[in-house]
Design an enzyme around this catalytic site. Structure first.
Site, short mmCIF file in Angstrom:
data_model
loop_
_atom_site.label_atom_id
_atom_site.label_comp_id
_atom_site.label_asym_id
_atom_site.label_seq_id
_atom_site.Cartn_x
_atom_site.Cartn_y
_atom_site.Cartn_z
N THR A 1 -17.26 49.64 119.84
CA THR A 1 -17.98 49.57 121.11
C THR A 1 -17.71 50.81 121.95
O THR A 1 -18.62 51.39 122.56
CB THR A 1 -17.59 48.30 121.89
OG1 THR A 1 -17.67 47.16 121.02
CG2 THR A 1 -18.52 48.08 123.07
N ASP B 1 -12.98 51.40 127.78
CA ASP B 1 -12.46 51.06 126.46
C ASP B 1 -12.93 49.67 126.07
O ASP B 1 -13.41 48.90 126.91
CB ASP B 1 -10.93 51.12 126.48
CG ASP B 1 -10.32 51.36 125.11
OD1 ASP B 1 -11.04 51.25 124.10
OD2 ASP B 1 -9.11 51.68 125.06
N GLY C 1 -6.66 46.47 117.78
CA GLY C 1 -7.25 46.21 116.47
C GLY C 1 -7.58 47.47 115.71
O GLY C 1 -7.58 47.50 114.48
N GLU D 1 -4.00 54.07 124.14
CA GLU D 1 -4.93 53.35 125.00
C GLU D 1 -4.24 52.84 126.26
O GLU D 1 -4.78 52.93 127.37
CB GLU D 1 -5.56 52.19 124.23
CG GLU D 1 -6.57 52.63 123.18
CD GLU D 1 -7.06 51.48 122.32
OE1 GLU D 1 -8.17 51.60 121.77
OE2 GLU D 1 -6.35 50.46 122.19
#
Length: 262
Positions: free
Chosen positions: A36, A89, A104, A111
């Site tokens: 995504t 994110d 994942g 992050e």
């Protein structure tokens, strides 16, 4: 493109497309990792190339950095940026308080560093990532390779006293070898099924020798943009307590993501 995308991919696309509306000229933007987030990077690249948007992107993984450069986004390090206006994110799970499970894709450490160095964190996700309680998705923790089996045993023993339903863990693999993060570490996936107290668990895990970071993002996300398979988008702002709904149309000739693998 709409005829080629599954409902879940449409949901990811509209969430990603809506998120770039929050990016303004001159911003320093954290660029997330995952399918995504990759679509979001493509959307930003289109704005840079076609609309002249001027931004500096701080990627959260080597693969995001490569994609950002490919689509024309100027890439800088977090040390160069020092602080970010916004990070966008994805997430593997999010609850009603916008607490998250991430990692994942194996980039949870970068992050979390990037997200916490930002004035605002926006999460983009399809509606399937929403849960009543975190934990169905395996919780990743990044551990140093030295003594990882000892660390794993210590983690599983500690989980006995935690408010979780499962206590098994597995070493993430890449074929026949352990998966290695950008920092050269391993990832243990904790199969907890349900996490009763995510805040407590995050604190306890990070106190263990050998554990570098965990994939629980607590009180970091400010807003989640939820995509639906019919093109609807919800923007949920935890600070303002608002939910805004809109709908995005699909263009048949839009090939932004035609060569982007999930």
């Amino acid at each position: 493109m709409s005829g080629e995308l599954s409902p879940i991919d449409k949901a990811k696309f509209v969430a990603a497309k809506r998120s770039v509306d929050f990016v303004e000229d001159g911003m320093r933007v954290g660029l997330g990792t995952g399918s995504t987030a990759a679509w979001m990077v493509r959307c930003l690249g289109e704005l840079v190339r076609e609309d002249g948007l001027r931004i500096k992107g701080v990627p959260t993984s080597t693969r995001t950095a490569q994609l950002a450069r490919e689509v024309g986004i100027e890439v800088i390090s977090l040390d160069e940026a020092k602080w970010l206006d916004l990070t966008i994110d994805g997430a593997d799970e999010f609850d009603s308080s916008l607490n998250l499970i991430k990692g994942g894709g194996g980039a949870l450490l970068q992050e979390k560093i990037v997200a916490t160095a930002s004035d605002q964190m926006i999460v983009i996700a399809d509606i399937g990532k929403q849960v009543d309680a975190l934990g169905a998705f395996p919780l990743p923790i990044e551990v140093i390779p030295f003594g990882w089996q000892t660390t794993q045993a210590l983690v599983e023993e500690t989980l006995i006293s935690m408010d979780v339903l499962g206590r098994n863990s597995t070493l993430r693999m890449n074929g026949q070898r352990p998966f290695v993060t950008d920092e050269g570490n391993y990832i243990l996936d904790l199969h907890l099924n349900r996490i009763g107290d995510a805040r407590q668990l995050a604190m306890v895990l990070n106190q263990m020798p050998g554990v570098v970071e965990n994939g629980l993002f607590i009180d970091i996300c400010d807003c989640v943009i939820v995509g639906f398979g019919d093109g609807r988008v919800e923007v949920r702002d935890i600070n303002a307590g608002t939910v805004e709904e809109s709908r995005l149309d699909f263009l048949e000739d839009d090939n932004l993501f035609s060569d982007l693998s999930d």
